[in-house]
Design a protein around this motif. Structure first.
Motif, PDB file in Angstrom:
ATOM      1  N   UNK A 513      -3.199   3.591 -20.124  1.00 43.78           N
ATOM      2  CA  UNK A 513      -2.297   4.729 -20.037  1.00 43.78           C
ATOM      3  C   UNK A 513      -1.802   5.026 -18.642  1.00 43.78           C
ATOM      4  N   UNK A 514      -1.839   4.042 -17.736  1.00 43.68           N
ATOM      5  CA  UNK A 514      -1.399   4.268 -16.364  1.00 43.68           C
ATOM      6  C   UNK A 514       0.071   3.899 -16.226  1.00 43.68           C
ATOM      7  N   UNK A 515       0.850   4.667 -15.471  1.00 38.74           N
ATOM      8  CA  UNK A 515       2.263   4.327 -15.274  1.00 38.74           C
ATOM      9  C   UNK A 515       2.396   3.117 -14.358  1.00 38.74           C
ATOM     10  N   UNK A 516       3.505   2.382 -14.465  1.00 38.03           N
ATOM     11  CA  UNK A 516       3.656   1.139 -13.689  1.00 38.03           C
ATOM     12  C   UNK A 516       3.616   1.352 -12.185  1.00 38.03           C
ATOM     13  N   UNK A 517       4.096   2.501 -11.724  1.00 38.95           N
ATOM     14  CA  UNK A 517       4.112   2.744 -10.274  1.00 38.95           C
ATOM     15  C   UNK A 517       2.710   2.943  -9.707  1.00 38.95           C
ATOM     16  N   UNK A 518       1.722   3.104 -10.568  1.00 35.55           N
ATOM     17  CA  UNK A 518       0.343   3.280 -10.106  1.00 35.55           C
ATOM     18  C   UNK A 518      -0.472   1.987 -10.193  1.00 35.55           C
ATOM     19  N   UNK A 519       0.194   0.857 -10.425  1.00 36.20           N
ATOM     20  CA  UNK A 519      -0.514  -0.414 -10.586  1.00 36.20           C
ATOM     21  C   UNK A 519      -0.071  -1.403  -9.507  1.00 36.20           C
ATOM     22  N   UNK A 520      -1.029  -2.032  -8.860  1.00 39.37           N
ATOM     23  CA  UNK A 520      -0.775  -3.141  -7.937  1.00 39.37           C
ATOM     24  C   UNK A 520      -1.337  -4.409  -8.572  1.00 39.37           C
ATOM     25  N   UNK A 521      -0.511  -5.458  -8.612  1.00 41.81           N
ATOM     26  CA  UNK A 521      -0.940  -6.741  -9.166  1.00 41.81           C
ATOM     27  C   UNK A 521      -1.154  -7.715  -8.019  1.00 41.81           C
ATOM     28  N   UNK A 522      -2.360  -8.265  -7.939  1.00 45.47           N
ATOM     29  CA  UNK A 522      -2.724  -9.190  -6.861  1.00 45.47           C
ATOM     30  C   UNK A 522      -2.942 -10.573  -7.460  1.00 45.47           C
ATOM     31  N   UNK A 523      -2.200 -11.547  -6.973  1.00 43.19           N
ATOM     32  CA  UNK A 523      -2.375 -12.949  -7.345  1.00 43.19           C
ATOM     33  C   UNK A 523      -2.302 -13.772  -6.063  1.00 43.19           C
ATOM     34  N   UNK A 524      -2.723 -15.013  -6.135  1.00 41.26           N
ATOM     35  CA  UNK A 524      -2.439 -15.951  -5.064  1.00 41.26           C
ATOM     36  C   UNK A 524      -3.200 -15.741  -3.776  1.00 41.26           C
ATOM     37  N   UNK A 525      -4.463 -15.406  -3.836  1.00 40.06           N
ATOM     38  CA  UNK A 525      -5.275 -15.255  -2.628  1.00 40.06           C
ATOM     39  C   UNK A 525      -6.725 -15.538  -3.001  1.00 40.06           C
ATOM     40  N   UNK A 526      -7.251 -16.636  -2.506  1.00 40.14           N
ATOM     41  CA  UNK A 526      -8.626 -17.013  -2.867  1.00 40.14           C
ATOM     42  C   UNK A 526      -9.660 -16.060  -2.297  1.00 40.14           C
ATOM     43  N   UNK A 527      -9.286 -15.218  -1.350  1.00 44.70           N
ATOM     44  CA  UNK A 527     -10.216 -14.196  -0.861  1.00 44.70           C
ATOM     45  C   UNK A 527     -10.269 -12.997  -1.797  1.00 44.70           C
TER      46      UNK A 527
END
Length: 777
Positions: A513-527
Motif C-alpha cells: 500500500x505504499x505510493x510509488x514516490x515512497x519507493x526506491x528500487x536498487x539494482x546493479x550493485x554487488x555491495x
C-alpha cells in the motif's frame, strides 16, 4: 488501487530519463581515470608474429601497452564458456580458450590484440594506430555450412572439420518410423540470418581501484553496462584470481541489452587488469563501428526440417537438423542457445507425438554468437511456423485449419511434451481465432483484389508461438521499510529499459500500500544487493517480482507484531490491507508508516528489512498469435507491412502499458530480422561487409505498421503472481508471421519460400525467376 497490479500507469523512471537525468556507463567518470583503446585485427584469420609498441609508448600521455604476454605473466585466466552439454556420443564438446587479448592467432576481424592506456581518449586512439603487429594472413571460413566442408581452414586445430559439437535430443527411432509411415512428408530448408543487437547504448566499462587502508590499493571495482552484475563478479574474480569480495561490480542505467549485455567480454577483463596494474581507473566505450566487430552476434542457423502428417493433416513426427554458427570463440552461453534453449520449444503449441533434433555447432572466423532477444526460442518458432504454414499450403488445408487440427487443447493441460516441458496453461486455439478476427482475415480477399488493381501483391501470414521463460535460477529481493515509511527494494535483476522500476513499485503498492514516490528500487550493485541472477529470458518480473512479493509478505508479518502492540490487541486480531493494520471488526487502525516509525524508535533508521529468495518450480509459457499483412511491389520487390495484429497470453499483467511497449519493441526487432537485417562477411577475405549503418539496415519508424494488441490472460500456475513474461514475445512471433505473409503475397507466382531477410533485391530476384519459370511452362 490506482497504482497497483493491473494498472496501465506511465513509467515512473521516464521523467528522469527523458530530461537527461539518466546515468549510463559512459556518464561515469572516476577520479584520475585514464582511457583505453584496443588494437584490433584487420584480418579474419592470421598468425601473430611480433608486436612492436615502442612508437606507441613514446607518445605523450601513453601509460602502457598490454598484450596477452602481460596477462599471462599475471596468470590472468580465460573468459569461460558456461554451457553444459554433452555430444551425441556422451563426450564433451570442444572447449577452446578465450583470452582477453589474442594469443598466437587472431580469429576474426576485430579480435583484440593489444590494449593502449593513455591519459586521454585521443592519445590512446592515436597511439593504438602506432602499434605495429606482424601478421601472417591465413585463409578463413565464415559461412555456416561452409565450415563443415572437407578441406576448409580450421579455426582451431582441436576441432576437426570445425565441429564444436554434434548434439541431439528427442526420439530418433520414433520420428523415423513416423516419417516412414506418414501419408505425407513435408520438407523445408531455411536460414535464420545472423544479426547484430545494436542497442542504443553500446558496450562500455570504467574499471578502478578503491582506496585501501593507509593508502594501499583496495578492491577492484568496475562500472559496466550489463544485464546482471553478480554473474560477472564471479567471472571477473576467477579470471583475475581474486576473491569475489575483492571485486565490486556496478551497473547504472542501461540503454538496451537484448541478451548481448548478459556476457563477459575481453575489454572488461583487460580494463580491470590495467586498473590493477596501474592502480588507477581505466575507461573504455565502444563506438558503433567497434560494436559491429566486437559485440556478440545472434542467430545464424541453417536448418532442414521434415514433418510427417497423416491423411487428416495431423502431425505424426518432426525431425530437425540444424547447423549453428558459434563464431571463432565460445561466448558464455553460446552452445546452449541452439541446443537446450531452443530445441525444447520445437513442439510449439501442437500435439506432435515424436520430435527429434540434431544440432551441429561449428566454429568460423567470425564474432561469437550467443543469446539475442528470445535466445533460441525465436529460431525454433521461425522454423516450426514456416514449416507448418508450408504444410498447410501443400495439403490444401490452409494456414489456419492445419493449426486448428493440431493445437494442444486447454483440456489437456498440464501437458507434457515429448521434449520434456510441461505446459501448465494456455488456450492456443482461442488465440488463433481472436487473432483472425482482430486482423479481419475475412476481409482479406477484398483487400487483395484492391491491391492487385493498384499493381501490388497483398498477402497475410500468421504465426502462433509458445516459449519457455522464467529460467536462470532463483532470484533474491530485500524489502526494507525505513522509519519514515519509505521503502527500499534491493533486487538482483537488472533493468535494460523494460520498466522494472515501475513494475516493482506496482507490486509493492499492491502488497504494502505504499505510493510509488515512497519507493526506491536498487539494482546493479554487488555491495548493496548481495545476490542475484540478472535479467534474461523474460524472468525479471515473474521471478524477481515473486521474490519481492514474498519479501513484502515477510515485512507484513514482522510489522503485524508491532501494529498489535500499538493497537493493544493480539496479533491474530490484526488484518492488513491497503497500507493499514486494522483490528478486525473495528475501525481502530494504524498505517504502515506509523508502525515503521514505532519499530525504528522515532522514525530514524530501518524499521523492517526482509530478504526472500524465490526459486521458480518450473518454467512459464507465454504464448500467442501474430498476424501480419504486407503489400509487395512486384516492380521493385519493396515490401510494406501494412497491418499487424497480436494476441498474447502473458498470464497476469502487472502493467498493460509496459507490456504493449515490449510487444512493439519486439515486433520491430522481428521485422528488422525478417526484412532488413543481415550480417554479411566476404567469403574470400572474411571481412565484415555490413559493419556500419550504411550497410546494415535497421528498422525505422516509417517501416513500422500500426499494431493492434489483444491480451488473453490465462494465469500461470508456477509463480505466485500468475505471470508468464512478455519481453521476448514480439521478436518470436514477428519473423514467421511476416515471412508467411510475404510467401502468401507471392504464392500465385509459385513461390513457396523466401529466406530472411526478404530484402527488395531478394524479392525482386524471386519474382523475376518465377516469371521466367511460368513463361517457360
Amino acid at each position: 488501487m490506482k497504482f497497483g497490479i493491473g494498472q496501465a500507469v506511465p513509467r515512473t523512471e521516464d521523467a528522469r530519463l527523458l530530461t537527461g537525468g539518466g546515468r549510463y556507463t559512459d556518464d561515469v567518470s572516476l577520479p584520475g581515470q585514464a582511457y583505453a583503446a584496443f588494437v584490433r585485427s584487420p584480418h579474419a584469420f592470421a598468425a601473430i608474429g611480433s608486436v612492436d609498441a615502442s612508437d606507441a609508448l613514446a607518445q605523450p600521455g601513453v601509460l602502457a601497452v598490454y598484450t596477452v604476454a602481460d596477462l599471462d605473466a599475471e596468470n590472468v585466466g580465460m573468459i569461460p564458456c558456461q554451457a553444459a552439454l554433452k555430444q551425441r556420443d556422451g563426450s564433451n564438446y570442444v572447449r577452446t580458450p578465450r583470452p582477453a587479448l589474442a594469443r598466437g592467432f587472431v580469429r576474426h576481424v576485430g579480435d583484440p590484440v593489444a590494449m593502449v592506456v593513455a591519459e586521454t581518449l585521443e592519445a590512446a586512439r592515436e597511439a593504438a594506430e602506432l602499434v605495429m603487429v606482424d601478421y601472417e594472413d591465413r585463409d578463413s571460413v565464415t559461412g555456416t555450412l561452409d565450415a563443415l566442408e572437407p578441406g576448409r581452414p580450421l579455426v582451431w586445430d582441436a576441432a576437426p572439420n570445425n565441429l564444436c559439437f554434434d548434439w541431439d535430443t528427442g526420439d530418433e527411432a520414433a520420428v523415423e518410423a513416423a516419417l516412414a509411415g506418414a501419408h505425407r512428408v513435408v520438407e523445408l530448408e531455411l536460414v535464420n540470418n545472423r544479426v547484430v543487437a545494436n542497442p542504443m547504448e553500446g558496450r562500455a566499462c570504467v574499471a578502478g581501484v578503491e582506496s585501501g587502508a593507509d593508502g594501499a590499493p583496495g578492491r577492484l571495482l568496475i562500472y559496466v553496462t550489463s544485464q546482471g552484475v553478480h554473474g560477472l563478479q564471479k567471472q571477473f574474480a576467477k579470471i583475475l584470481n581474486e576473491p569475489d569480495s575483492r571485486i565490486r561490480v556496478l551497473t547504472t542505467d542501461v540503454g538496451g541489452g537484448f541478451g548481448m549485455k548478459l556476457f563477459n567480454y575481453p575489454e572488461y577483463v583487460a580494463c580491470l587488469f590495467a586498473a590493477r596494474q596501474l592502480n588507477r581507473a581505466v575507461k573504455w566505450a565502444a563506438d558503433r563501428i567497434e560494436g559491429f566487430i566486437s559485440d556478440d552476434h545472434g542467430r545464424d542457423h541453417v536448418s532442414k526440417a521434415r514433418l510427417a502428417l497423416d491423411a487428416d493433416g495431423r502431425f505424426l513426427g518432426l525431425r530437425v537438423d540444424t547447423v549453428a554458427n558459434l563464431g571463432a570463440y565460445l561466448s558464455n552461453y553460446g552452445p546452449f542457445i541452439p541446443t537446450d534453449a531452443g530445441s525444447a520449444m520445437l513442439v510449439g503449441s501442437y500435439r506432435t507425438p515424436a520430435v527429434y533434433v540434431r544440432v551441429k555447432g561449428v566454429f568460423t572466423n567470425t564474432q561469437p554468437v550467443d543469446a539475442y532477444r528470445g535466445a533460441g526460442r525465436p529460431e525454433a518458432a521461425y522454423l516450426l511456423e514456416r514449416l507448418i504454414d508450408h504444410a498447410g499450403r501443400v495439403t490444401g488445408l490452409g494456414p489456419a485449419e492445419i493449426r486448428r487440427r493440431n493445437f494442444i487443447p486447454p483440456s489437456a493441460m498440464p501437458y507434457a511434451t515429448p521434449m520434456g516441458q510441461v505446459y501448465d496453461t494456455g488456450d492456443f486455439a482461442q488465440n488463433l481465432e481472436d487473432g483472425l478476427i482482430l486482423a479481419d482475415m475475412a476481409g482479406l480477399p477484398a483487400r487483395k483484389a484492391a491491391a492487385k488493381a493498384r499493381g501490388k501483391l497483398r498477402g497475410a501470414g500468421l504465426a502462433t508461438y509458445i516459449e519457455a521463460c522464467s529460467g536462470g535460477g532463483p532470484e533474491q529481493a530485500t524489502v526494507q521499510v525505513n522509519g519514515d515509511g519509505k521503502v527500499v527494494l534491493m533486487i538482483g535483476t537488472q533493468t535494460n529499459g523494460q520498466g522494472h522500476e515501475t513494475a516493482y513499485k506496482q507490486i509493492l503498492a499492491d502488497r504494502l500500500g505504499v505510493p510509488p514516490e515512497d519507493v526506491e528500487v536498487v539494482q546493479g550493485d554487488t555491495d548493496r544487493v548481495s545476490w542475484g541472477s540478472g535479467t534474461g529470458g523474460s524472468r525479471s518480473v515473474p521471478v524477481g517480482g515473486s521474490a519481492l512479493a514474498e519479501g513484502a509478505a515477510k515485512v507484513v508479518k514482522a510489522a503485524t507484531a508491532v501494529a498489535a502492540d500499538l493497537l493493544e490487541t493480539a496479533e491474530v486480531d490484526v488484518a492488513f490491507a491497503d497500507g493499514r493494520f486494522t483490528v478486525v471488526g473495528t475501525d481502530r487502525a494504524v498505517s504502515l508508516k506509523e508502525v515503521a516509525a514505532k519499530a525504528a524508535e522515532g522514525g530514524a533508521g530501518i524499521a523492517f528489512s526482509e530478504m526472500a529468495r524465490w526459486t521458480p518450480p518450473a518454467s512459464t509459457f507465454p504464448n500467442g498469435c501474430h498476424v501480419a499483412e504486407v503489400e509487395v511491389d512486384p516492380a521493385t520487390g519493396v515490401i510494406e507491412v501494412v497491418r499487424y495484429s497480436v494476441v498474447d497470453d502473458f498470464g497476469t499483467v502487472i502493467n498493460p502499458m509496459l507490456v504493449i511497449g515490449q510487444i512493439h519493441g519486439g515486433v520491430a526487432q522481428g521485422l528488422g530480422q525478417a526484412l532488413q537485417e543481415r550480417v554479411v562477411f566476404d567469403p574470400d577475405s572474411g571481412q565484415l561487409l555490413s559493419g556500419s549503418f550504411m550497410d546494415y539496415q535497421m528498422p525505422r519508424a516509417v517501416d513500422m505498421p500500426p499494431i493492434e494488441v489483444k491480451l488473453n490472460s490465462v494465469p500461470s500456475t508456477t509463480n505466485m503472481l500468475g505471470m508468464k513474461g512478455a519481453g521476448e514475445a514480439g521478436a518470436i512471433g514477428a519473423p514467421p508471421a511476416i515471412i508467411n505473409a510475404v510467401v502468401d503475397a507471392l504464392s500465385d507466382l509459385g513461390i513457396t519460400h523466401i529466406d530472411m531477410p526478404a530484402t527488395p533485391e531478394a524479392v525482386w530476384t524471386a519474382i523475376r525467376g518465377a516469371e521466367t519459370r511460368l513463361a517457360a511452362e
